[in-house]
Design a protein around this motif. Structure first.
Motif, PDB file in Angstrom:
ATOM      1  N   THR A   1       7.492  68.953  24.687  1.00 35.12           N
ATOM      2  CA  THR A   1       8.458  68.403  23.738  1.00 35.12           C
ATOM      3  C   THR A   1       8.110  66.947  23.476  1.00 35.12           C
ATOM      4  O   THR A   1       7.595  66.238  24.364  1.00 35.12           O
ATOM      5  N   SER A   2       8.383  66.498  22.274  1.00 34.02           N
ATOM      6  CA  SER A   2       8.097  65.111  21.910  1.00 34.02           C
ATOM      7  C   SER A   2       9.167  64.603  20.958  1.00 34.02           C
ATOM      8  O   SER A   2       9.768  65.382  20.217  1.00 34.02           O
ATOM      9  N   ARG A   3       9.415  63.308  21.014  1.00 32.53           N
ATOM     10  CA  ARG A   3      10.384  62.682  20.125  1.00 32.53           C
ATOM     11  C   ARG A   3       9.675  61.604  19.306  1.00 32.53           C
ATOM     12  O   ARG A   3       8.953  60.767  19.852  1.00 32.53           O
ATOM     13  N   ASP A   4       9.904  61.640  18.009  1.00 28.07           N
ATOM     14  CA  ASP A   4       9.314  60.635  17.131  1.00 28.07           C
ATOM     15  C   ASP A   4       9.981  59.286  17.367  1.00 28.07           C
ATOM     16  O   ASP A   4      11.212  59.195  17.447  1.00 28.07           O
TER      17      ASP A   4
ATOM     18  N   ASP B   1      14.910  54.755  19.232  1.00 26.64           N
ATOM     19  CA  ASP B   1      14.680  55.939  20.049  1.00 26.64           C
ATOM     20  C   ASP B   1      15.370  57.202  19.553  1.00 26.64           C
ATOM     21  O   ASP B   1      15.341  58.228  20.237  1.00 26.64           O
TER      22      ASP B   1
ATOM     23  N   LEU C   1      13.252  62.294  15.619  1.00 23.47           N
ATOM     24  CA  LEU C   1      13.355  63.746  15.640  1.00 23.47           C
ATOM     25  C   LEU C   1      12.642  64.330  16.844  1.00 23.47           C
ATOM     26  O   LEU C   1      11.565  63.871  17.231  1.00 23.47           O
ATOM     27  N   LEU C   2      13.252  65.360  17.425  1.00 20.24           N
ATOM     28  CA  LEU C   2      12.685  66.036  18.590  1.00 20.24           C
ATOM     29  C   LEU C   2      11.962  67.300  18.135  1.00 20.24           C
ATOM     30  O   LEU C   2      12.484  68.076  17.319  1.00 20.24           O
ATOM     31  N   SER C   3      10.776  67.515  18.647  1.00 21.91           N
ATOM     32  CA  SER C   3       9.996  68.701  18.290  1.00 21.91           C
ATOM     33  C   SER C   3       9.335  69.269  19.527  1.00 21.91           C
ATOM     34  O   SER C   3       9.214  68.598  20.564  1.00 21.91           O
TER      35      SER C   3
END
Length: 314
Positions: free
Chosen positions: A169-172, A188, A191-193
């Protein structure tokens, strides 16, 4: 500190797509009905449907789903006594005990090599092609009936032969640096992807209620209904280790690429890459396929929930 082995987890899939993309149309003509084999010919079924899919058939034709016997929409004895046309709601629509009208019908399908569908009431019956429980079809005459087919599912099934999976998972990070700032600033709330890869041994046979790995290779080839599915990635599973809680990621995803590895003298294996398309939740200790009651029993998904008490006031 406790340590957990990777073989204490598993992967569960639930087939289906968002309603806006998980639908395609087909014309059902009298010649498409084979009552001897109880097969229904559907155009583009080979490109969109997979054995075990739960399909909702619906139509706006005045003849309704003429090829489905009325006894499949509710209690056969009640319908035979009252007559299908007598079962109406206050709005005038036909109504049956399973909540569907004769304008729509749901069943699990077994798909043959040329796209012929055989209908079954359960997933296990469909994947095992158990003809003792098949749903009979009726012949009809006159013009073809336009039918909408929606791919839906009601339960998660374990994906078999999985040797491992990876999920990231990563957050922009949103850049909020102003022109006069001397240091870069990040916000912070981006968007979470998520994305991941599943590795498994190839298998095209399905028994009981487990999904065969070939389903992942077939999903990416759905031309009209898309390659979406609901995904539960278990880190620990209470069914495997009774004294630990369930810990799993729950999300929706689409298949982006698949690969097959065939080595002489080695096991045929496949890899499936996916990306998430919706909310990502990390859940601890919550069962995902049944409703909790005050006792220890479970309510089966296909069981009617009419007996549950409802609040009559706010």
């Amino acid at each position: 500190m406790a340590f957990y082995l990777g073989n204490h987890g598993n992967i569960r899939l639930r087939r289906g797509n968002p309603i806006e993309i998980g639908t395609f149309k087909a014309l059902i003509s009298p010649d498409d009905i084979n009552t001897a084999l109880n097969r229904l010919g559907v155009e583009n079924a080979v490109d969109n449907l997979v054995t075990g899919d739960r399909i909702v058939f619906s139509t706006t034709d005045n003849r309704r789903l003429d090829f489905i016997p009325d006894t499949n929409f509710g209690d056969p004895e009640f319908i035979q006594t009252q007559g299908a046309d007598q079962l109406v709601t206050q709005s005038g629509d036909s109504f049956f005990s399973n909540g569907l009208t004769t304008d729509d019908f749901t069943a699990f399908v077994n798909v043959n090599a040329v796209g012929g569908l055989r209908l079954f009431p359960t997933f296990a019956d469909a994947i095992n092609n158990d003809r003792s429980n098949e749903i009979t079809l009726d012949p009809f005459t006159n013009e073809p009936i336009e039918v909408h087919l929606d791919v839906r599912d009601t339960q998660y099934n374990v994906l078999g032969n999985v040797s491992g999976y990876e999920f990231n998972t990563s957050r922009d990070a949103i850049d909020v640096t102003a022109l006069s700032d001397k240091y870069k600033q990040q916000y912070d709330a981006g968007l979470l992807s998520g994305s991941g890869r599943i590795e498994c041994s190839f298998d095209y046979t399905t028994t009981d209620t487990k999904e065969a790995p070939i389903i992942m290779l077939q999903t990416i080839q759905r031309l009209d209904v898309g390659c979406g599915f609901d995904l539960a990635l278990y880190l620990t599973d209470q069914e495997i280790i009774p004294d630990v809680a369930n810990v799993f990621y729950l999300t929706t995803a689409v298949t982006t690429s698949t690969g097959i590895s065939v080595d002489a003298g080695g096991v045929v294996s496949c890899t499936i890459d996916f990306v998430t398309t919706g909310e990502i939740r990390l859940i601890i200790g919550r069962p995902d396929a049944y409703i909790l009651k005050e006792d220890a029993d479970r309510i089966q998904i296909e069981q009617s929930l009419d007996f549950l008490l409802q609040e009559v006031t706010d």
